[in-house]
Motif scaffolding. Structure first.
Motif, PDB file in Angstrom:
ATOM      1  N   ASN A   1       8.426   3.452  -2.841  1.00  0.00           N
ATOM      2  CA  ASN A   1       7.017   3.071  -2.806  1.00  0.00           C
ATOM      3  C   ASN A   1       6.161   4.112  -3.533  1.00  0.00           C
ATOM      4  O   ASN A   1       5.294   3.777  -4.347  1.00  0.00           O
ATOM      5  CB  ASN A   1       6.571   2.909  -1.357  1.00  0.00           C
ATOM      6  N   ASP A   2       6.425   5.378  -3.266  1.00  0.00           N
ATOM      7  CA  ASP A   2       5.662   6.455  -3.901  1.00  0.00           C
ATOM      8  C   ASP A   2       5.857   6.443  -5.413  1.00  0.00           C
ATOM      9  O   ASP A   2       4.893   6.559  -6.187  1.00  0.00           O
ATOM     10  CB  ASP A   2       6.104   7.798  -3.326  1.00  0.00           C
ATOM     11  N   SER A   3       7.103   6.280  -5.848  1.00  0.00           N
ATOM     12  CA  SER A   3       7.389   6.278  -7.279  1.00  0.00           C
ATOM     13  C   SER A   3       6.741   5.093  -7.990  1.00  0.00           C
ATOM     14  O   SER A   3       6.204   5.237  -9.100  1.00  0.00           O
ATOM     15  CB  SER A   3       8.911   6.255  -7.500  1.00  0.00           C
ATOM     16  N   LEU A   4       6.768   3.933  -7.365  1.00  0.00           N
ATOM     17  CA  LEU A   4       6.147   2.760  -7.971  1.00  0.00           C
ATOM     18  C   LEU A   4       4.636   2.925  -8.114  1.00  0.00           C
ATOM     19  O   LEU A   4       4.051   2.524  -9.129  1.00  0.00           O
ATOM     20  CB  LEU A   4       6.468   1.511  -7.148  1.00  0.00           C
ATOM     21  N   HIS A   5       3.996   3.522  -7.114  1.00  0.00           N
ATOM     22  CA  HIS A   5       2.555   3.776  -7.226  1.00  0.00           C
ATOM     23  C   HIS A   5       2.271   4.779  -8.334  1.00  0.00           C
ATOM     24  O   HIS A   5       1.288   4.629  -9.084  1.00  0.00           O
ATOM     25  CB  HIS A   5       2.005   4.264  -5.888  1.00  0.00           C
TER      26      HIS A   5
ATOM     27  N   THR B   1       9.775  10.494 -10.713  1.00  0.00           N
ATOM     28  CA  THR B   1      10.927  10.559  -9.805  1.00  0.00           C
ATOM     29  C   THR B   1      10.477  11.196  -8.503  1.00  0.00           C
ATOM     30  O   THR B   1      10.134  12.378  -8.458  1.00  0.00           O
ATOM     31  CB  THR B   1      12.067  11.370 -10.439  1.00  0.00           C
ATOM     32  N   SER B   2      10.452  10.414  -7.439  1.00  0.00           N
ATOM     33  CA  SER B   2       9.933  10.874  -6.149  1.00  0.00           C
ATOM     34  C   SER B   2      11.048  11.418  -5.270  1.00  0.00           C
ATOM     35  O   SER B   2      12.161  10.872  -5.245  1.00  0.00           O
ATOM     36  CB  SER B   2       9.201   9.744  -5.426  1.00  0.00           C
ATOM     37  N   VAL B   3      10.729  12.483  -4.516  1.00  0.00           N
ATOM     38  CA  VAL B   3      11.710  13.168  -3.676  1.00  0.00           C
ATOM     39  C   VAL B   3      11.098  13.417  -2.304  1.00  0.00           C
ATOM     40  O   VAL B   3       9.976  13.941  -2.204  1.00  0.00           O
ATOM     41  CB  VAL B   3      12.131  14.518  -4.302  1.00  0.00           C
ATOM     42  N   ALA B   4      11.821  13.035  -1.258  1.00  0.00           N
ATOM     43  CA  ALA B   4      11.414  13.364   0.116  1.00  0.00           C
ATOM     44  C   ALA B   4      12.085  14.674   0.514  1.00  0.00           C
ATOM     45  O   ALA B   4      13.296  14.834   0.347  1.00  0.00           O
ATOM     46  CB  ALA B   4      11.802  12.249   1.075  1.00  0.00           C
TER      47      ALA B   4
ATOM     48  N   PRO C   1       0.820  -1.219   0.000  1.00  0.00           N
ATOM     49  CA  PRO C   1       0.000   0.000   0.000  1.00  0.00           C
ATOM     50  C   PRO C   1       0.851   1.266   0.000  1.00  0.00           C
ATOM     51  O   PRO C   1       1.988   1.267   0.469  1.00  0.00           O
ATOM     52  CB  PRO C   1      -0.801  -0.124   1.300  1.00  0.00           C
ATOM     53  N   LEU C   2       0.285   2.328  -0.517  1.00  0.00           N
ATOM     54  CA  LEU C   2       0.963   3.613  -0.543  1.00  0.00           C
ATOM     55  C   LEU C   2       1.241   4.080   0.888  1.00  0.00           C
ATOM     56  O   LEU C   2       0.359   4.068   1.745  1.00  0.00           O
ATOM     57  CB  LEU C   2       0.092   4.639  -1.265  1.00  0.00           C
ATOM     58  N   GLN C   3       2.490   4.472   1.156  1.00  0.00           N
ATOM     59  CA  GLN C   3       2.881   4.920   2.493  1.00  0.00           C
ATOM     60  C   GLN C   3       2.629   6.411   2.674  1.00  0.00           C
ATOM     61  O   GLN C   3       2.831   7.198   1.750  1.00  0.00           O
ATOM     62  CB  GLN C   3       4.375   4.666   2.725  1.00  0.00           C
TER      63      GLN C   3
ATOM     64  N   ALA D   1      14.226   5.881   1.991  1.00  0.00           N
ATOM     65  CA  ALA D   1      14.446   5.237   0.694  1.00  0.00           C
ATOM     66  C   ALA D   1      13.241   4.383   0.310  1.00  0.00           C
ATOM     67  O   ALA D   1      12.778   4.410  -0.839  1.00  0.00           O
ATOM     68  CB  ALA D   1      15.719   4.393   0.731  1.00  0.00           C
ATOM     69  N   ALA D   2      12.727   3.623   1.272  1.00  0.00           N
ATOM     70  CA  ALA D   2      11.536   2.818   1.005  1.00  0.00           C
ATOM     71  C   ALA D   2      10.336   3.710   0.708  1.00  0.00           C
ATOM     72  O   ALA D   2       9.503   3.386  -0.153  1.00  0.00           O
ATOM     73  CB  ALA D   2      11.247   1.917   2.204  1.00  0.00           C
TER      74      ALA D   2
END
Length: 309
Positions: free
Chosen positions: A261-265, A216-219, A153-155, A256-257
């Protein structure tokens, strides 16, 4: 039938297409596209002395090589040659011809150490060792089926952390360069890397034709990027992680996880059905992250090294 080796002709679209087809057959776990091949030819800095070679038999491309020096390495003379022969065209001498042509090019440009990724098969490893290369570190290719609904599931990000995409930094990607430089310097590798040339990074990495800024996801913490995963796509069904990393001060918090996770969703929502990534064999934490996300190892390479002189 005679096998010959020559440089790729980037101005001939059919030649580039034959290169891509040969690479896809030899290494199906990596995204290969004509625009990416042309980008490497045109945008890699001159001091890398990069070349792209093809082995040809009766007008058919049966083997390929990408070669050059590592300009970001603090230790000069680090050369690389990654040679792949189509699995249905082995035993014709293409690999040997490609390696010898690559070695000659690299040695004349100051290489003192040669590194080559070799598929972890008995045939390929024996071939490399016959030519004087010795096995070293391992790396894995991993695959995830995005179409079967098995993605965790999306975090939700933890307090104080915001999730953005690289598209939010389109006007000024320098903060991502700073983060990429830090995590790349810590990446397990036989060749160290120090990113100091922002302009070269923009040309080679930020403007890479396969980089998908929206995936491309960025925290971000207090406006500063602290973790990211760079997404490459074929703009169709395939997705690949080019790099994932976290700033030193923020490691151990699951970021990193979170970004992966966000990018895969995002990728699945955009219609991507197949995801690939890569792991150094010694990077146990990231390998564990990928396995929790559902990735499975689908191939392995071994870095082989030949010391000169």
């Amino acid at each position: 039938m005679t096998v010959t080796v020559r440089d790729l002709r980037p101005e001939v679209p059919a030649d580039v297409e034959r290169f891509v087809r040969s690479r896809r057959l030899a290494l199906p776990y990596v995204l290969w596209a004509p625009e990416a091949v042309l980008h490497r030819q045109a945008r890699t800095r001159p001091d890398a002395h990069c070349r792209t070679l093809v082995a040809e038999e009766d007008g058919e491309t049966i083997g390929t090589a990408q070669i050059g020096l590592a300009p970001d390495s603090p230790e000069p003379g680090q050369g690389y040659l990654n040679v792949y022969v189509r699995p249905d065209r082995t035993g014709r001498g293409a690999g040997t011809l490609l390696v010898r042509a690559a070695e000659e090019h690299l040695v004349t440009r100051g290489a003192t150490r040669l590194l080559s990724w070799v598929l972890d098969t008995g045939r390929d490893r024996a071939f490399a060792e016959r030519l004087g290369y010795r096995p070293g570190r391992r790396a894995h290719f991993l695959r995830l089926d995005l179409s079967d609904g098995a993605l965790p599931p999306l975090q939700e990000p933890p307090p104080g952390v915001e999730l953005r995409t690289a598209a939010d930094f389109a006007d000024d990607p320098r903060p991502l360069f700073t983060l990429d430089a830090e995590v790349t310097s810590d990446e397990p590798s036989d060749v160290g890397a120090e990113f100091t040339d922002y302009g070269a990074w923009v040309e080679e990495t930020w403007r890479h034709p396969l980089l998908d800024l929206d995936l491309t996801s960025v925290a971000v913490v207090d406006g500063r990027p602290v973790a990211f995963t760079a997404a490459h796509t074929d703009r169709a069904t395939r997705y690949s992680t080019a790099m994932t990393g976290t700033a030193r001060a923020f490691r151990g918090r699951g970021l990193a996880a979170l970004v992966k996770n966000d990018s895969l969703h995002r990728a699945r929502a955009a219609g991507r059905t197949e995801a690939f990534t890569g792991n150094d064999g010694g990077n146990a934490p990231m390998l564990a992250v990928n396995r929790r996300l559902g990735y499975e190892i689908c191939g392995t390479e071994v870095r082989h090294v030949r010391e000169l002189g």
